[in-house]
Design a protein around this motif. Sequence first.
Motif, mmCIF file in Angstrom:
data_model
loop_
_atom_site.group_PDB
_atom_site.id
_atom_site.type_symbol
_atom_site.label_atom_id
_atom_site.label_comp_id
_atom_site.label_asym_id
_atom_site.label_seq_id
_atom_site.Cartn_x
_atom_site.Cartn_y
_atom_site.Cartn_z
ATOM 1 N N ASP A 1 0.871 -1.176 0.000
ATOM 2 C CA ASP A 1 0.000 0.000 0.000
ATOM 3 C C ASP A 1 0.904 1.219 0.000
ATOM 4 N N VAL A 2 1.026 1.877 -1.145
ATOM 5 C CA VAL A 2 2.034 2.932 -1.303
ATOM 6 C C VAL A 2 1.896 4.064 -0.285
ATOM 7 N N PRO A 3 0.700 4.628 -0.034
ATOM 8 C CA PRO A 3 0.631 5.708 0.970
ATOM 9 C C PRO A 3 1.117 5.256 2.342
ATOM 10 N N ARG A 4 0.732 4.044 2.752
ATOM 11 C CA ARG A 4 1.158 3.558 4.074
ATOM 12 C C ARG A 4 2.657 3.256 4.083
ATOM 13 N N LEU A 5 3.158 2.721 2.974
ATOM 14 C CA LEU A 5 4.586 2.413 2.908
ATOM 15 C C LEU A 5 5.432 3.677 3.011
ATOM 16 N N ARG B 1 -3.338 13.608 -2.719
ATOM 17 C CA ARG B 1 -4.304 14.049 -3.739
ATOM 18 C C ARG B 1 -4.660 12.893 -4.670
ATOM 19 N N ILE B 2 -3.636 12.121 -5.066
ATOM 20 C CA ILE B 2 -3.882 10.972 -5.935
ATOM 21 C C ILE B 2 -4.751 9.942 -5.227
ATOM 22 N N ASP B 3 -4.410 9.666 -3.965
ATOM 23 C CA ASP B 3 -5.144 8.659 -3.193
ATOM 24 C C ASP B 3 -6.601 9.055 -3.031
ATOM 25 N N ALA B 4 -6.861 10.359 -2.801
ATOM 26 C CA ALA B 4 -8.227 10.830 -2.613
ATOM 27 C C ALA B 4 -9.035 10.772 -3.911
ATOM 28 N N ALA B 5 -8.353 10.937 -5.044
ATOM 29 C CA ALA B 5 -9.047 10.967 -6.333
ATOM 30 C C ALA B 5 -9.369 9.576 -6.861
ATOM 31 N N LEU B 6 -8.642 8.564 -6.393
ATOM 32 C CA LEU B 6 -8.838 7.217 -6.923
ATOM 33 C C LEU B 6 -10.009 6.528 -6.232
ATOM 34 N N PRO B 7 -10.700 5.640 -6.936
ATOM 35 C CA PRO B 7 -11.742 4.835 -6.283
ATOM 36 C C PRO B 7 -11.104 3.873 -5.280
ATOM 37 N N ARG C 1 -3.319 -2.861 -9.019
ATOM 38 C CA ARG C 1 -2.796 -3.297 -10.319
ATOM 39 C C ARG C 1 -2.261 -2.122 -11.133
ATOM 40 N N TYR C 2 -2.862 -0.938 -10.950
ATOM 41 C CA TYR C 2 -2.412 0.202 -11.746
ATOM 42 C C TYR C 2 -1.106 0.780 -11.212
ATOM 43 N N PHE C 3 -0.798 0.529 -9.939
ATOM 44 C CA PHE C 3 0.551 0.860 -9.477
ATOM 45 C C PHE C 3 1.554 -0.029 -10.197
ATOM 46 N N ASP C 4 1.250 -1.317 -10.343
ATOM 47 C CA ASP C 4 2.159 -2.221 -11.035
ATOM 48 C C ASP C 4 2.418 -1.721 -12.461
#
Length: 239
Positions: free
Chosen positions: A136-140, A168-174, A211-214
């Motif tokens: 989980d990128v934000p937590r990492l 901002r990215i995290d808030a915008a994503l589903p 998956r989209y982070f990958d």
Amino acid sequence: MGTAGATDDANDVAASLRVLEPLLGVAAGAPVPLHGGITNRNYVVRLGDRDYVVRLPGGDRALLGISGDGERLASESAAALGIAPGVAVELASCLVTEFVDARQLPQAELRRSPEPVARALRSFHEQGPALPTRFDVPRLLDSYAAIVNDRGGTLPAQYPLACKALMRIDAALPAMVRVPCHNDLLIGNLLQSVDGRVMIVDWEYAGMGDRYFDLGNLSVNNDFEPDDDERLLAAYLGL
């Protein structure tokens, strides 16, 4: 690497071989180091009548979110899907995979024709196992910052800006649907076997993630341009 480090590596390999020989056969010749590993050390070793890659893990890997169980499980699943070398043996001291005669994919070739890698990733995202770790990128990012501070390090000046952009990215994503991901798609981890198959190696950062982070990780690490990204997404989505 200094003399002491090289000696330690040789001792570690020798200790692993003593355990592996009864399982896979007597070692023939000296282990040959494979360069490029950052958090592990890799050697090609002939045991019995077959070649294997012996992966010796580095220290403090857990600080980076690396799970040995997750790496093994991801490696085994990817091998079953035909997109990674088979796992031969797992020991506390090392992970041993089959050696695959392959070449590293050139970045220019990957950008021009990302379809095979896109399909390989899709197969793992859709058919891979539930992994014991989360990526989980934000937590990492928070976790890595805490480790740096605890160990007396200094965070980069750009860190606060990166955090704001990430929020901002995290808030915008589903809401994320977590799937098994590789999460470390450097060009050195992408191979093409002599029979033409794409092989993805080095699954130590594998975990349940986006998956989209990958896909974005693949793009950023390999200097994709917008047209390259369009080809990647079209192939991944089957368009």
